[in-house]
Design a protein around this motif. Structure first.
Motif, PDB file in Angstrom:
ATOM      1  N   ARG A   1       0.860  -1.188   0.000  1.00 50.45           N
ATOM      2  CA  ARG A   1       0.000   0.000   0.000  1.00 50.45           C
ATOM      3  C   ARG A   1       0.897   1.239   0.000  1.00 50.45           C
ATOM      4  NH1 ARG A   1      -5.127   0.609   4.195  1.00 50.45           N
ATOM      5  NH2 ARG A   1      -6.672   1.166   2.633  1.00 50.45           N
TER       6      ARG A   1
ATOM      7  N   GLU B   1       0.973   4.356  -0.348  1.00 52.10           N
ATOM      8  CA  GLU B   1       0.371   5.692  -0.323  1.00 52.10           C
ATOM      9  C   GLU B   1       1.199   6.680   0.491  1.00 52.10           C
ATOM     10  OE1 GLU B   1      -3.554   5.089   1.127  1.00 52.10           O
ATOM     11  OE2 GLU B   1      -4.181   3.866  -0.575  1.00 52.10           O
TER      12      GLU B   1
ATOM     13  N   ALA C   1      -9.711   1.677   5.891  1.00 50.06           N
ATOM     14  CA  ALA C   1      -9.287   2.997   5.425  1.00 50.06           C
ATOM     15  C   ALA C   1      -7.811   3.266   5.650  1.00 50.06           C
ATOM     16  CB  ALA C   1     -10.117   4.081   6.108  1.00 50.06           C
ATOM     17  N   ASP C   2      -7.227   2.715   6.707  1.00 55.16           N
ATOM     18  CA  ASP C   2      -5.808   2.967   6.961  1.00 55.16           C
ATOM     19  C   ASP C   2      -5.052   1.642   7.045  1.00 55.16           C
ATOM     20  OD1 ASP C   2      -6.321   1.930   9.537  1.00 55.16           O
ATOM     21  OD2 ASP C   2      -6.707   3.922  10.341  1.00 55.16           O
ATOM     22  N   ASN C   3      -3.740   1.733   7.085  1.00 51.43           N
ATOM     23  CA  ASN C   3      -2.894   0.535   7.110  1.00 51.43           C
ATOM     24  C   ASN C   3      -3.185  -0.341   8.320  1.00 51.43           C
ATOM     25  OD1 ASN C   3      -1.654   1.428   4.787  1.00 51.43           O
ATOM     26  ND2 ASN C   3       0.181   2.210   5.813  1.00 51.43           N
ATOM     27  N   GLN C   4      -3.354   0.303   9.492  1.00 50.89           N
ATOM     28  CA  GLN C   4      -3.583  -0.463  10.708  1.00 50.89           C
ATOM     29  C   GLN C   4      -4.893  -1.249  10.638  1.00 50.89           C
ATOM     30  OE1 GLN C   4      -1.358  -0.405  13.839  1.00 50.89           O
ATOM     31  NE2 GLN C   4      -2.412  -2.315  13.457  1.00 50.89           N
ATOM     32  N   GLY C   5      -5.934  -0.600  10.125  1.00 59.38           N
ATOM     33  CA  GLY C   5      -7.219  -1.280  10.016  1.00 59.38           C
ATOM     34  C   GLY C   5      -7.169  -2.452   9.066  1.00 59.38           C
TER      35      GLY C   5
ATOM     36  N   SER D   1       2.812   1.253  14.330  1.00 60.06           N
ATOM     37  CA  SER D   1       3.195   1.673  12.985  1.00 60.06           C
ATOM     38  C   SER D   1       4.578   2.309  13.030  1.00 60.06           C
ATOM     39  CB  SER D   1       2.188   2.689  12.424  1.00 60.06           C
ATOM     40  OG  SER D   1       0.884   2.147  12.386  1.00 60.06           O
TER      41      SER D   1
ATOM     42  N   ARG E   1     -14.801   1.328   6.392  1.00 64.34           N
ATOM     43  CA  ARG E   1     -14.106   2.228   7.329  1.00 64.34           C
ATOM     44  C   ARG E   1     -12.929   1.513   7.984  1.00 64.34           C
ATOM     45  NH1 ARG E   1     -19.293   4.424   8.689  1.00 64.34           N
ATOM     46  NH2 ARG E   1     -19.515   2.842  10.303  1.00 64.34           N
TER      47      ARG E   1
ATOM     48  N   GLY F   1       1.616  -1.639   4.054  1.00 58.49           N
ATOM     49  CA  GLY F   1       2.236  -0.332   3.899  1.00 58.49           C
ATOM     50  C   GLY F   1       3.136  -0.243   2.693  1.00 58.49           C
ATOM     51  N   ASP F   2       4.054   0.702   2.761  1.00 54.60           N
ATOM     52  CA  ASP F   2       4.925   1.038   1.633  1.00 54.60           C
ATOM     53  C   ASP F   2       6.098   0.061   1.587  1.00 54.60           C
ATOM     54  OD1 ASP F   2       6.068   2.285  -0.497  1.00 54.60           O
ATOM     55  OD2 ASP F   2       6.872   3.962   0.647  1.00 54.60           O
TER      56      ASP F   2
ATOM     57  N   SER G   1       2.178  -0.509   8.877  1.00 53.09           N
ATOM     58  CA  SER G   1       1.566  -0.896  10.138  1.00 53.09           C
ATOM     59  C   SER G   1       1.527  -2.410  10.206  1.00 53.09           C
ATOM     60  CB  SER G   1       0.133  -0.350  10.255  1.00 53.09           C
ATOM     61  OG  SER G   1       0.114   1.058  10.223  1.00 53.09           O
TER      62      SER G   1
END
Length: 479
Positions: free
Chosen positions: A15, A17, A405-409, A142, A402, A242-243, A22
């Motif tokens: 990911r 972005e 939406a983020d790396n952790q989720g 993270s 939802r 993540g990246d 995370s």
């Protein structure tokens, strides 16, 4: 995804972005797996894992290991004398306790407090935390993408140490240590009044035949330690998002996590809750907020095909736009809050679907019960409206999206779905199952689960404590 030879599962998702990643490490062991007589053990080990590794948090691990062996021997001798039911020698017990405490102090000299967390945060870690649930224990934080190898080194190191002597030393510490502070925290009462945990414990004990005294603190209260024989290793699943390039990350993670020795798998839970054939209830009379809670036994969510239907009633009864809230809070104005929820106390094993109501002043738990039953009967006898069904599906989709939406989720969901359902792809198949839920499904499941004989309830009735009698009154009333 890669399953290592030691059984640990790694899921890597690219990911790119932002230059961060995370992770979420899920251990398939929670409070429900605590050995009998050792409640709070899973929660304690969650905290003890932050003690560090054989390289982090110690000034000289080889010397510390020798000191820890002495702690084990001293504790065993003290524990044997403490457990004597007949012929316990008070002087000998005190002497053995002193030897044990001296051994602890000697081992503690090698410990560098908080070094694990400080090292992570110095290298950009945020959200460094962990949690324990009934079903699992999880660790997460993270970091910048160029710290992936440092994270792999630290996380694999503490997993390896979790079954070793360093963690046992943390468990042996006396008052003031992390083990002492958190060992039994989930099961305590708050002073004389009934706390939320006290209500939940009484409710679950009544609802389940096999729980009984398991929710009570037990012998760990004496400030001793954790016998080695109660330790076990659970299945681990790590989600990393993540990246990064998966082609580079997988070999790196395999290098560190693959070196962890395979541990014994926890024995599966063998207790099977028998069907409930009669309604059960508990009444608590305290000077506390009146409250009503009821639950109905339901299967676990281990089969993916159940995902869409078993959660639907939660969406119809949970939230300010749901039937239950609108009826009791908005329209009748008899409750300060009213909701329903699934998966209590967890989803891994068969649990409960529950409803609760908090009465406003002038109203009672019995009114909550009657109003909740009225809404349940509506669900069983009348189809939900097209608008309600559409709202449920919209909320279910939104809730899922939802969470991604983020790396952790995303890391969290990938690890949890892989562990619970054996395939992380079930996370995305759930949307199709939600779309297929029909009005007939809602009524069918409601009529199967929400029946009187399958119900357990608990209520708190506000009652002032009886006034204490004076000594003269209790002696005969003379003045």
């Amino acid at each position: 995804m890669k399953v290592l030879a030691n059984g640990l599962t790694l899921i890597v998702c690219e990911r790119p972005e932002a230059p961060v990643f995370s992770f979420y490490t899920l251990v398939d062991v929670g409070s429900a797996d605590d050995p009998e007589g050792a409640s709070g053990l899973a929660h304690m080990f969650e905290h003890i894992a932050f003690k560090g590794t054989t390289q982090i948090g110690t000034t000289n691990y080889p010397a510390e290991k020798v000191a820890l062996a002495k702690v084990e021997i001293a504790y065993a001798a003290y524990d044997a004398e403490y457990r004597k039911r007949v012929g316990q020698d008070a002087a000998k017990l005190a002497a053995l306790k002193k030897v044990f405490e001296d051994a602890q102090a000697a081992a503690q000299k090698f410990v560098v407090p908080n070094q694990f967390a400080e090292l992570a945060e110095e290298n950009g870690a945020v959200g460094l935390n962990a949690s324990t649930e009934e079903d699992s224990t999880q660790y997460f934080w993270s970091m910048p993408e160029n710290r992936l190898e440092l994270w792999a080194y630290m996380e694999s190191g503490r997993i390896r140490a979790s079954g070793g002597a360093r963690v046992l030393q943390g468990a042996r510490r006396g008052a003031g240590g992390a083990a002492d502070a958190h060992r039994l925290q989930p099961h305590r009462r708050n002073g004389g009044a009934v706390s939320g945990c006290g209500v939940h414990g009484a409710f679950l004990s009544r609802a389940h035949c096999g729980m009984g005294e398991r929710d009570q603190p037990g012998e760990r209260d004496r400030g001793g330690g954790v016998p080695r024989e109660v330790l076990c290793a659970g299945e681990h699943c790590g989600g990393v998002v993540g990246d990064m390039k998966a082609a580079d990350a997988i070999p790196l993670l395999t290098k560190y996590f693959g070196a962890i020795p395979a541990g014994p798998k926890p024995e599966p839970m063998t207790t099977v809750e028998p069907p409930q054939f009669a309604e059960k209830s508990v009444t608590i009379r305290e000077a506390a907020q009146p409250f009503y809670l009821e639950g109905y036994h339901k299967p676990d969510l281990s089969r993916p095909r159940r995902l869409g239907v078993r959660r639907d009633h939660g969406h119809f009864s949970n939230g300010r736009t749901a039937r239950l809230y609108k009826a009791l809070v908005r329209d009748q104005k008899i409750a300060a809050d009213a909701e329903g929820f699934s998966g209590f106390p967890g989803e891994k094993f068969p649990g409960l679907f529950a409803f609760y109501g908090v009465p406003v002043p002038g109203h009672t738990p019995d009114e909550m019960r009657d109003a909740i039953h009225k809404e349940i009967e509506r669900l069983k006898t009348t189809d939900v409206t097209d608008e309600e069904l559409a709202m449920f599906k919209t909320r279910a989709r939104a809730s899922l999206l939802r969470g991604l939406a983020d790396n952790q989720g995303l890391a969290t969901q990938l690890a949890e779905y892989q562990t619970r359902y054996g395939d992380w792809r079930e996370l995305f198949r759930q949307l199709d199952r939600v779309d297929k839920v029909s009005k007939a499904d809602v009524r069918r499941v409601a009529n199967k689960i929400f029946v009187e004989s399958n119900r357990t309830s608990i209520r708190i009735e506000f009652t002032l404590p009886a006034p204490a009698q004076s000594e003269t009154q209790s002696a005969g009333g003379a003045k």
